[in-house]
Each structure stands twice: as C-alpha cells, then as structure tokens.
Design a protein around this motif. Structure first.
Motif, mmCIF file in Angstrom:
data_model
loop_
_atom_site.group_PDB
_atom_site.id
_atom_site.type_symbol
_atom_site.label_atom_id
_atom_site.label_comp_id
_atom_site.label_asym_id
_atom_site.label_seq_id
_atom_site.Cartn_x
_atom_site.Cartn_y
_atom_site.Cartn_z
ATOM 1 N N ARG A 92 21.095 7.828 22.373
ATOM 2 C CA ARG A 92 20.821 6.497 21.719
ATOM 3 C C ARG A 92 19.340 6.567 20.938
ATOM 4 N NH1 ARG A 92 23.878 3.904 25.211
ATOM 5 N NH2 ARG A 92 21.779 2.772 25.940
ATOM 6 N N ARG A 93 18.472 6.784 22.071
ATOM 7 C CA ARG A 93 16.986 6.743 21.800
ATOM 8 C C ARG A 93 16.661 7.924 20.936
ATOM 9 N NH1 ARG A 93 14.352 3.412 26.025
ATOM 10 N NH2 ARG A 93 15.440 1.604 26.089
ATOM 11 N N GLN A 94 17.287 9.080 21.067
ATOM 12 C CA GLN A 94 16.773 10.141 20.473
ATOM 13 C C GLN A 94 17.049 10.038 18.907
ATOM 14 O OE1 GLN A 94 18.464 13.464 22.773
ATOM 15 N NE2 GLN A 94 16.738 13.443 23.896
ATOM 16 N N LEU A 95 17.788 9.306 18.442
ATOM 17 C CA LEU A 95 18.337 8.865 17.256
ATOM 18 C C LEU A 95 16.965 8.482 16.256
ATOM 19 C CD1 LEU A 95 21.650 7.142 17.272
ATOM 20 C CD2 LEU A 95 21.250 9.275 16.617
ATOM 21 N N ASP A 96 16.322 7.715 16.999
ATOM 22 C CA ASP A 96 15.067 7.166 16.536
ATOM 23 C C ASP A 96 13.766 8.036 17.054
ATOM 24 O OD1 ASP A 96 16.056 5.165 15.179
ATOM 25 O OD2 ASP A 96 16.083 3.906 16.905
ATOM 26 N N ASP A 97 13.733 8.655 18.137
ATOM 27 C CA ASP A 97 12.536 9.210 18.706
ATOM 28 C C ASP A 97 13.198 10.674 19.320
ATOM 29 O OD1 ASP A 97 10.334 10.335 19.923
ATOM 30 O OD2 ASP A 97 10.248 8.701 21.315
ATOM 31 N N ARG A 98 13.174 11.861 18.490
ATOM 32 C CA ARG A 98 13.710 12.878 18.967
ATOM 33 C C ARG A 98 13.169 13.537 20.116
ATOM 34 N NH1 ARG A 98 14.794 16.906 13.818
ATOM 35 N NH2 ARG A 98 13.727 18.230 15.448
ATOM 36 N N MET A 99 11.919 13.032 20.758
ATOM 37 C CA MET A 99 11.420 13.696 21.755
ATOM 38 C C MET A 99 11.530 12.594 23.241
ATOM 39 S SD MET A 99 9.868 16.200 20.678
ATOM 40 C CE MET A 99 8.505 16.583 21.965
ATOM 41 N N TYR A 100 12.379 11.655 22.841
ATOM 42 C CA TYR A 100 12.527 10.736 23.894
ATOM 43 C C TYR A 100 13.180 11.395 25.133
ATOM 44 C CZ TYR A 100 14.191 6.985 26.912
ATOM 45 O OH TYR A 100 14.345 6.216 27.992
ATOM 46 N N VAL A 101 12.756 11.243 26.403
ATOM 47 C CA VAL A 101 13.725 11.525 27.684
ATOM 48 C C VAL A 101 13.455 10.463 28.546
ATOM 49 C CG1 VAL A 101 13.341 13.932 27.350
ATOM 50 C CG2 VAL A 101 11.660 12.542 28.644
ATOM 51 N N TYR A 102 14.389 10.259 29.308
ATOM 52 C CA TYR A 102 14.368 9.250 30.306
ATOM 53 C C TYR A 102 13.064 9.240 31.121
ATOM 54 C CZ TYR A 102 15.884 5.998 33.737
ATOM 55 O OH TYR A 102 16.130 4.839 34.730
ATOM 56 N N PRO A 103 12.439 8.302 31.529
ATOM 57 C CA PRO A 103 11.021 8.443 32.127
ATOM 58 C C PRO A 103 11.270 8.992 33.401
ATOM 59 C CG PRO A 103 11.449 6.230 31.259
ATOM 60 C CD PRO A 103 12.690 7.126 30.882
ATOM 61 N N PRO A 104 10.786 10.193 33.680
ATOM 62 C CA PRO A 104 10.755 10.862 35.013
ATOM 63 C C PRO A 104 10.232 10.034 36.281
ATOM 64 C CG PRO A 104 9.418 12.114 33.621
ATOM 65 C CD PRO A 104 9.994 10.885 32.883
ATOM 66 N N GLY A 105 9.341 8.954 35.902
ATOM 67 C CA GLY A 105 8.873 7.992 37.012
ATOM 68 C C GLY A 105 9.712 7.260 37.403
#
Length: 143
Positions: free
Chosen positions: A99-112
């Motif tokens: 869902r988030r990559q629809l607006d931000d193609r580089m988004y990944v779930y925060p590894p922290g």
C-alpha cells in the motif's frame, strides 16, 4: 515475546531491552501511519495489542451479523482470527509495504521495528523515546 518467556530465550529471540508491563494501548489510532507500523513491530507490547484488536474486530463483526444462518464473511473472519500471529504479521507487513509503495516506491517496512531492537522503540506518543534511535536504525545526526 519477552525475557520471561522460556520459548523466546531458548529460540534466541531476546529483546534488547525489557520494557516492562504494557500500558493501555487501546487509544492508539491505527489509522496513523506511525502507529500502523508500530503495531506490526516485534516490540513486546505490540503482539498483545494486535491480538486484542483482532479479537475485538471479530467480536464486533459477529455482533453486527444476523444470528442464523451464519454469513460466510463471519466464517471467513473466524478463520482469519485463528491465524497464528507470526503468519498474520508477515502477511500484514507485506500488505502495508504494498500500500505504501503506491505513493513511495522505495518504502520498506522499517528494519528497526523487527527483531530484538524493536524493544527499544516505544509506541508513538509513549515515552520513553530513546533520542537518536529511529525505527530505521540509529540516526547519528540527531542532536
């Protein structure tokens, strides 16, 4: 997941810090993007809150549905609610990323927010926030 659960200790999963007993997190707004990420984290408080929210959603669906015959969407929701938390977590994180990559193609779930380091990241709006520690990792530029 905690330092007090023998299965976690034996499996090698031990939080970086034991945050103590969970506060009441029912007022967290799941629509807030930071809260949505945190609820899918490996923080020791997140799993009981996820479970509570999933059970509440199922109960509300059952209460809104006609009593007989049981509608198929209620049966489907009961099957979904029985899904183990780790399987649900994996699926929900992938869904959030999509869902988030629809607006931000580089988004990944925060590894922290994954693994033992997640115990250092309190829910949004709840102290103690460790200055300089962000969900994506250490931010050494923070004053």
């Amino acid at each position: 997941m905690s330092l007090h659960d023998p299965e976690d200790v034996l499996s090698g999963w031990v939080p970086a810090r034991d945050p103590g007993p969970a506060p009441d997190l029912s007022q967290l707004d799941g629509g807030d993007p930071l809260v949505a990420e945190w609820l899918l984290s490996d923080h020791p408080w997140a799993e009981p809150e996820r479970t509570r929210r999933r059970e509440r959603e199922l109960q509300e669906l059952i209460e809104r549905s006609p009593s007989a015959p049981v509608p198929p969407w209620v049966l489907e929701a009961q099957v979904d609610a029985a899904e183990p938390d780790q399987a649900y977590l994996k699926r929900a994180r992938r869904s959030l990323e999509s869902r988030r990559q629809l607006d931000d193609r580089m988004y990944v779930y925060p590894p922290g927010l994954m693994g033992p380091m997640a115990s250092l990241w309190a829910p949004p709006g709840h102290p103690p926030h460790v200055p300089g520690l962000e969900p994506a990792g250490w931010n050494l530029d923070t004053p």
